[in-house]
Design a protein around this motif. Structure first.
Motif, PDB file in Angstrom:
ATOM      1  N   ARG B  57       0.848  -1.190   0.000  1.00  0.00           N
ATOM      2  CA  ARG B  57       0.000   0.000   0.000  1.00  0.00           C
ATOM      3  C   ARG B  57       0.883   1.238   0.000  1.00  0.00           C
ATOM      4  NH1 ARG B  57      -5.452   0.589   1.446  1.00  0.00           N
ATOM      5  NH2 ARG B  57      -5.993   2.751   1.813  1.00  0.00           N
ATOM      6  N   ASN B  59       0.956   5.661   0.214  1.00  0.00           N
ATOM      7  CA  ASN B  59       0.601   6.635   1.247  1.00  0.00           C
ATOM      8  C   ASN B  59      -0.787   7.221   0.980  1.00  0.00           C
ATOM      9  OD1 ASN B  59       0.919   8.255   3.475  1.00  0.00           O
ATOM     10  ND2 ASN B  59       1.920   9.883   2.323  1.00  0.00           N
ATOM     11  N   PHE B  60      -1.792   6.386   1.075  1.00  0.00           N
ATOM     12  CA  PHE B  60      -3.175   6.811   0.884  1.00  0.00           C
ATOM     13  C   PHE B  60      -3.990   6.448   2.120  1.00  0.00           C
ATOM     14  CE2 PHE B  60      -3.829   8.348  -3.436  1.00  0.00           C
ATOM     15  CZ  PHE B  60      -2.583   8.074  -4.002  1.00  0.00           C
ATOM     16  N   PRO B  61      -4.979   7.308   2.459  1.00  0.00           N
ATOM     17  CA  PRO B  61      -5.755   7.056   3.685  1.00  0.00           C
ATOM     18  C   PRO B  61      -6.665   5.844   3.533  1.00  0.00           C
ATOM     19  CG  PRO B  61      -6.647   8.929   2.474  1.00  0.00           C
ATOM     20  CD  PRO B  61      -5.373   8.544   1.773  1.00  0.00           C
ATOM     21  N   PRO B  62      -7.196   5.362   4.660  1.00  0.00           N
ATOM     22  CA  PRO B  62      -8.048   4.155   4.645  1.00  0.00           C
ATOM     23  C   PRO B  62      -9.329   4.305   3.846  1.00  0.00           C
ATOM     24  CG  PRO B  62      -7.265   4.614   6.859  1.00  0.00           C
ATOM     25  CD  PRO B  62      -6.879   5.799   6.013  1.00  0.00           C
ATOM     26  N   ARG B  63      -9.741   5.538   3.529  1.00  0.00           N
ATOM     27  CA  ARG B  63     -10.963   5.672   2.731  1.00  0.00           C
ATOM     28  C   ARG B  63     -10.756   5.185   1.288  1.00  0.00           C
ATOM     29  NH1 ARG B  63     -11.239  10.425  -0.054  1.00  0.00           N
ATOM     30  NH2 ARG B  63      -9.432  11.795   0.198  1.00  0.00           N
ATOM     31  N   SER B  65      -9.977   1.942  -0.546  1.00  0.00           N
ATOM     32  CA  SER B  65      -9.950   0.508  -0.275  1.00  0.00           C
ATOM     33  C   SER B  65     -10.150  -0.250  -1.577  1.00  0.00           C
ATOM     34  CB  SER B  65     -11.022   0.123   0.745  1.00  0.00           C
ATOM     35  OG  SER B  65     -12.309   0.394   0.219  1.00  0.00           O
ATOM     36  N   GLU B  82     -13.086  13.806  -1.706  1.00  0.00           N
ATOM     37  CA  GLU B  82     -12.608  15.175  -1.534  1.00  0.00           C
ATOM     38  C   GLU B  82     -12.245  15.739  -2.909  1.00  0.00           C
ATOM     39  OE1 GLU B  82      -9.326  14.930   1.185  1.00  0.00           O
ATOM     40  OE2 GLU B  82     -10.561  14.097   2.804  1.00  0.00           O
ATOM     41  N   ASP B  85      -9.300  14.407  -4.760  1.00  0.00           N
ATOM     42  CA  ASP B  85      -9.368  13.054  -5.322  1.00  0.00           C
ATOM     43  C   ASP B  85      -9.587  13.087  -6.826  1.00  0.00           C
ATOM     44  OD1 ASP B  85     -11.238  11.849  -2.445  1.00  0.00           O
ATOM     45  OD2 ASP B  85      -9.067  11.972  -2.759  1.00  0.00           O
TER      46      ASP B  85
END
Lengths: 112, 114
Positions: B57, B59-63, B65, B82, B85
């Motif tokens: 993975r 460096n992206f947030p858990p949102r 998936s 956002e 994105d």
């Protein structure tokens, strides 16, 4: 921090000349490095792969060098043509798992 | 041999919505990687799936998936969209880990978040 830097955003050359693009990396130990071509609005297309124990690779008018001491790869297009105009991306993989990390690319324009 | 196909090719969403992007990998490939490419930038690695498991993975947030299915096709889901994105989302398939090889990219899904 880890960085992959390609020498310039844009490179303009005359048809028939050799284009040389640079890819420098910091805080990576790549197992191999790849170069891709990307046309506007399209997905990248693979061009060449070079392993860490190889110094040079050639394919038709393309040549790639890989210097792990300098942490640099050079990509050459000889006898350039207007059809070579595109963005060229370098990418590297540290762990032999096709987890490729890309530079920002260099946009090459070959003028007739 | 069919190449990598992605759908939809273009879509527009509003902030806070959720989106699902789909990718069919090239025949014989068991590894799918997803990338985000903002305008004028190189592709940024989101994550990779190998035989239905997440295998790395960025460096992206858990949102952000994903899923990979038994036929090795894959989905990328983004929740709570956002404005930043907005990008071209690229899917790439390859023949597996442990073997250096080229990535085969689809043409991407262009997401615009308003």
């Amino acid at each position: 921090s880890q960085k992959i830097e390609q020498n310039s955003e844009a490179l303009n050359i005359q048809e028939g000349k050799t284009a040389t693009l640079t890819c420098n990396y910091t805080n990576y130990s790549p197992a191999y490095l790849q170069w891709y071509r990307q046309d506007p609005g399209r997905g990248p297309v693979f061009l060449l792969l070079i392993r860490e124990n190889e110094k040079e690779k050639r394919k038709e008018r393309l040549k790639v060098t890989f210097d792990t001491t300098l942490k640099q790869s050079l990509f050459h297009i000889t006898a350039s043509q207007p059809a070579d105009s595109a963005t060229y991306l370098c990418a590297l993989d540290e762990y032999n798992n096709n987890d490729m990390r890309f530079g920002a690319g260099t946009r090459l324009t070959v003028k007739p | 041999e069919t190449g990598v196909t992605q759908s939809p090719t273009h879509l527009i969403k509003t902030r806070g919505q959720q989106v699902t992007l789909r990718c069919s990998s090239q025949s014989g490939h068991n590894t799918v990687s997803w990338y985000q490419q903002a305008l004028g930038q190189g592709p940024q690695f989101i994550f990779q799936y190998y035989r239905e498991e997440e295998n790395g993975r960025g460096n992206f947030p858990p949102r952000f998936s994903g899923l990979q299915f038994p036929n090795y096709s894959s989905e990328l889901n983004v929740n709570a969209l956002e404005l930043d994105d907005s990008a071209l989302y690229l899917c790439a398939s390859s023949s597996g880990t442990g073997t250096p090889g080229e990535l085969f990219f689809g043409e991407g899904s262009r997401l615009t978040v308003l």
